[in-house]
Structures are given as structure tokens and as C-alpha cells.
Design an enzyme around this catalytic site. Sequence first.
Site, short mmCIF file in Angstrom:
data_model
loop_
_atom_site.label_atom_id
_atom_site.label_comp_id
_atom_site.label_asym_id
_atom_site.label_seq_id
_atom_site.Cartn_x
_atom_site.Cartn_y
_atom_site.Cartn_z
N ARG A 316 101.32 -5.90 -15.38
CA ARG A 316 100.35 -6.95 -15.67
C ARG A 316 100.64 -7.51 -17.06
O ARG A 316 100.73 -6.76 -18.03
CB ARG A 316 98.92 -6.40 -15.63
CG ARG A 316 98.52 -5.81 -14.26
CD ARG A 316 98.28 -6.90 -13.23
NE ARG A 316 98.14 -6.39 -11.89
CZ ARG A 316 97.00 -5.92 -11.36
NH1 ARG A 316 95.92 -5.87 -12.10
NH2 ARG A 316 96.98 -5.49 -10.13
N GLU A 318 98.75 -9.64 -18.89
CA GLU A 318 97.62 -10.13 -19.70
C GLU A 318 97.68 -9.59 -21.12
O GLU A 318 98.10 -8.45 -21.35
CB GLU A 318 96.28 -9.69 -19.08
CG GLU A 318 95.94 -10.39 -17.81
CD GLU A 318 96.09 -9.49 -16.60
OE1 GLU A 318 95.48 -9.78 -15.58
OE2 GLU A 318 96.84 -8.50 -16.69
N ARG A 324 91.13 0.10 -22.07
CA ARG A 324 91.37 0.51 -20.67
C ARG A 324 92.45 -0.29 -19.94
O ARG A 324 92.61 -0.13 -18.74
CB ARG A 324 90.06 0.42 -19.88
CG ARG A 324 89.48 -0.99 -19.77
CD ARG A 324 88.27 -0.99 -18.87
NE ARG A 324 87.71 -2.33 -18.68
CZ ARG A 324 86.83 -2.62 -17.75
NH1 ARG A 324 86.39 -1.69 -16.92
NH2 ARG A 324 86.37 -3.85 -17.63
N HIS A 325 93.18 -1.15 -20.65
CA HIS A 325 94.20 -1.97 -20.00
C HIS A 325 95.59 -1.66 -20.53
O HIS A 325 95.79 -1.44 -21.72
CB HIS A 325 93.91 -3.46 -20.19
CG HIS A 325 92.72 -3.93 -19.41
ND1 HIS A 325 91.48 -4.04 -19.98
CD2 HIS A 325 92.59 -4.29 -18.11
CE1 HIS A 325 90.62 -4.47 -19.06
NE2 HIS A 325 91.27 -4.62 -17.93
N GLU A 467 84.96 0.32 -13.86
CA GLU A 467 85.62 0.06 -12.58
C GLU A 467 86.94 0.78 -12.51
O GLU A 467 87.73 0.77 -13.46
CB GLU A 467 85.83 -1.46 -12.42
CG GLU A 467 86.55 -1.85 -11.15
CD GLU A 467 87.99 -2.24 -11.41
OE1 GLU A 467 88.85 -1.79 -10.63
OE2 GLU A 467 88.26 -2.98 -12.37
N SER A 470 89.58 -1.14 -6.70
CA SER A 470 89.22 -2.37 -6.02
C SER A 470 89.78 -2.31 -4.60
O SER A 470 90.91 -1.86 -4.40
CB SER A 470 89.80 -3.59 -6.74
OG SER A 470 89.13 -3.81 -7.95
N ARG A 518 93.87 5.51 -15.24
CA ARG A 518 92.43 5.29 -15.38
C ARG A 518 91.63 6.39 -14.70
O ARG A 518 90.55 6.77 -15.17
CB ARG A 518 92.05 3.92 -14.83
CG ARG A 518 90.71 3.43 -15.35
CD ARG A 518 90.35 2.04 -14.88
NE ARG A 518 91.06 0.99 -15.60
CZ ARG A 518 90.76 -0.31 -15.49
NH1 ARG A 518 89.78 -0.68 -14.68
NH2 ARG A 518 91.44 -1.20 -16.16
#
Length: 544
Positions: A316, A318, A324-325, A467, A470, A518
Site C-alpha cells: 500500500r 498511502e 497502525r499502517h 478495524e 474487511s 495487526r
Amino acid sequence: MESEKPQNPSPMEPQEEGSNKISKKEAAKLERQRRRQEAAAAAAATAVSTVSIEESDPLSGNYGDVELNDLQSKAVTGRKWTEVGSVTPEMKDQVVLIRGRVQTIRPVGKKIAFVVVRERGFTVQCVLTVKPELVSSQMVKYATSLSKESIVDVEGVVTIPEKPITGATQQQVEVQISKLYGVNRAVPTLPINIEDAARSEVEIEQALEKGEQLVRVNQDTRLNFRILDMRTPANQGIFRIQCQVENIFRQFLLSEGFVGIHTPKLIGGSSEGGSAVFRLDYKGQPACLAQSPQLHKQMAICGDFGRVFEVGPVFRAEDSFTHRHLCEFTGLDVEMEIKEHYSEVMDVVDRLFVAMFDSLNEKCKKELEAIGRQYPFEPLKYLRKTLRLTFAEGIQMLKEAGVEVDPLGDLNTESERKLGQLVADKYGTEFYILHKYPQAVRPFYTMPCHDNPSYSNSFDVFIRGEEIISGAQRVHVPEFLEKRAGECGIDVKTISTYIDSFRYGAPPHGGFGVGLERVVMLFCALNNIRKTSLFPRDPQRLAP
């Protein structure tokens, strides 16, 4: 974060730790440290030389540095090795041979030295005492010349101390050394000390209250010297638990008839939509690193595998500077045929994670205790049958608590945490499923609800208010899929092979994705995902 929902955090969400850039001040500190190491290395070399040139020691064969020639797989001796963690009182009077790291050395005069040896987080105190025809004073001197974190072989007899050894994990035993060999020496001065890196915040704060100051090793320093940081008992526990999470995930799904697959990480188009992809040139063609195995695991279902899973890297791009990323993490992905309802997928999530939590609590007690000593946490609260709430029910709980949320929007980090707190207070669980999300906040391949197209057959799963999973039922009708992709700004040509796979007959299906790091972070209530990534990759870190 996971495969079914791209990360959409605010780039300005604060990250608990800083970047890995080295300031001039730190660079100067490292240079001074390097010079001290060189000076200490020279002193150590002189000390070893002094030991070797003293008058001839008839017991010199019982100690010393192992020659390189003897470390080049010279011979198979058949010697029996004992792991440090396996040395117990039941082995009293037995001779053991152990290999480990020198954690501490404490000389008592010239005739006694205490050496704490560590192996994979377990420690045992070894005692070296001058004895005629067994241990010489030169041997004691040699032991004190060893640097911390050096690899040594110790042979000796297991004894029971009068009082428990508080400075070792194996508190009920000692090893009386008869032979000691240096296998590999560490530099005399380490960038970070293991005892400092293993220290809890509680210890540091208690020392401050007493007017004492203990060294605090910050996150970036840990990651810059990750090899040393890994050696702490807590980190040994964290990554052994991570291994167990992956193993339980795999074994549970195999027992439920799933097939393990491996999908490509180089793809011709974005797998999730949006701009957060790592783009590259692939032999003259535009390509990117896969944001998830989403498209290919669905294609595997169309290939009649029925139920599939994958454990693999996810990328990813971003600029998410949060706790948490990550830009690269390990994805645990599942896809399966649906017979009647997407609740079948949630049933698998329920059984899988309850089984996982049970197994971790039962089989990883030592690891959890080691983590808890440095990072105290309360065991995760979860129900035997996982709680399920609709998105609308979650919004109503927030509304009643005075938190206004767009009923057709997504939950932000603060709302997720607040809802987690409300659920824990009302239902007594920190693990729950929230389903039937608004269609507008889900990926293009998510199936809308049959009775209200504003909502979707999708779900998220939460641990401790964050979260973690998903999932959803997928659109398996090609014409509808093309329409949804276009609405989400995805060039249909870049995913033509994916859409075409549904033209040859596709069963209704769904699945979910979860980040391995996570899972471990939240199960152990750790405050930063970098603690559960062996060599984390975030927007500012590409080494080590």
C-alpha cells in the site's frame, strides 16, 4: 488496511514514533560511539593476548576462542546439546552442553565469575569457580574478557541454588562451568544494550519517581538496530506468537476444506482502485505491486477451487503516518463460494478467530508473559459466539452516546474506538463483527444489499476498538462488475482478464482479508504496528 478496503486514514493522524532520519547530533553521537568501540576492541584484544601469554596453563584446553577452522563444518561430533529453556531442576547433577549469548558477566575477585547465558529469550546463570584440575584462574580471567552478546559454548553440571536466581528465567537452577569456549565475539560496545531495550515504561517511570534515570530506547533507535532489538524477551515472544497466528490460520482453514494458493504480486492494474499503488515499469509495460490478492483469489473461485486462502505480502503506497499502517504487510486472505448468504463468510471468521484466540492463550503462555512484562496488557475479551451488529445498529449506539456519524459514510478512527468501548461495556467483548456497510465506502466488487442498494453485503471485524478484518460478498455478474468499476474510476481495460473470468460461469462467493501484523498488535494490545513487523516498511523507512 486489508484486502477488501483500501486504507483511507488521514495523512495527518499522529504517529507515535518519529521518522528514521538521523540528525547531525545523532550522527555525531554514533561517531563517538564508533571510536569508543574501536578503543574497547583494542583493549579487549590486549586482554585476550594477556590471558594467552601468561604462564602455561595446563587447563587451557577447557576454554578459549574457537578457531575458524573448527567452525567450518569440520566434523560431526554427535555431542548432545541442551536448550537453555530446557534446563530444569529435574536435571540436577547432569552434565549439559549449551550454546547461547553472554548476557551479563559478574566477576567476584579473581576466582569466581557469574555468567548469565541467554538463548531465544531464556536465561540461565552459569558459575565459574577456580578448582584444581578443572578451572584455573586464567579461565576466570578469560571469561571476564568476553563481551556482552558474544556467542559461547558452556559445558557444566546442573545444580540447585540455595535461593532462586532472580536475574534469570531458569530461576531454580545453575550450571557449574567446567568448559567455556567463545564461538563468536560481539563488539565490546553495543549501539543499544539489550537490558535497556527490554525495559518496560513502568520500570522507567518508577525509577524517575525515586530520582533515578534509566535509559529509554525509542522506537526509531530500536528499528535502526533491529538485530539487537529482536533479542529482547518481548520481541522473541511477539514474533513467535506471529508465527503461531499464521500457523493456526493455515491449519484451521485446511481443516475446513480450503486450498492454499499463491497469487502474483506484479499486476497490470490496480487491484483496489485509487492512487495508492507502487507503480513500476514491467519490460516496457506499466505495472504495479498488488494492493491485495483480491482479483486473483476470486479468479481461483471461478476456477472451481471452492475455498481458497493465501498468506503473502501486500503493498500500500498511502502516506499514512499512523501507529497502525504499513506500506508492506503480510496479508491473510480468504475466498469461498457462498450457497445462500454472506453470513456464511462471517461464520468462518467467527470460528477461525475464536479457535485462534483459544490456541494462543493455551499454547503461548510463556510468550504472552514475556510480552506482558515489558508491555503490560489485559487478555483480550471475546465471546464463544462472536457478536454481530449491523452498521445501522452501530451508528445508533454512537448516536445515543452523543457521537454524530454520517449513516452512509465510513467510521473514522475515533468513532471506531468509541464504538469498541460502547460494545465492550454493553456486551462484554472486545472482538465483534459490524456488517451491512454503506455501499459508497466499499470497493467496486462489493455486492449491494438485495433490499437497499445504499448498503452492501459487507462487514468489518474489530479488536479493542480497531478495524482488523474487511470482508464481503463479491459481485460475480460481469456486466454489473464493469458498471461498478467505471463508477469507481477504474479503467476496465486494466482488469479485463479479471472481469472475463466471470463470463464463463461464476458461483456466488465472498471472502475477507486481515493483516497478520495487526492481529498480533491488537491481540497483545501493543501501541504500534512496527512492534509486530520484523523489518517494517512505512513511508519513511526502507532499511534495514
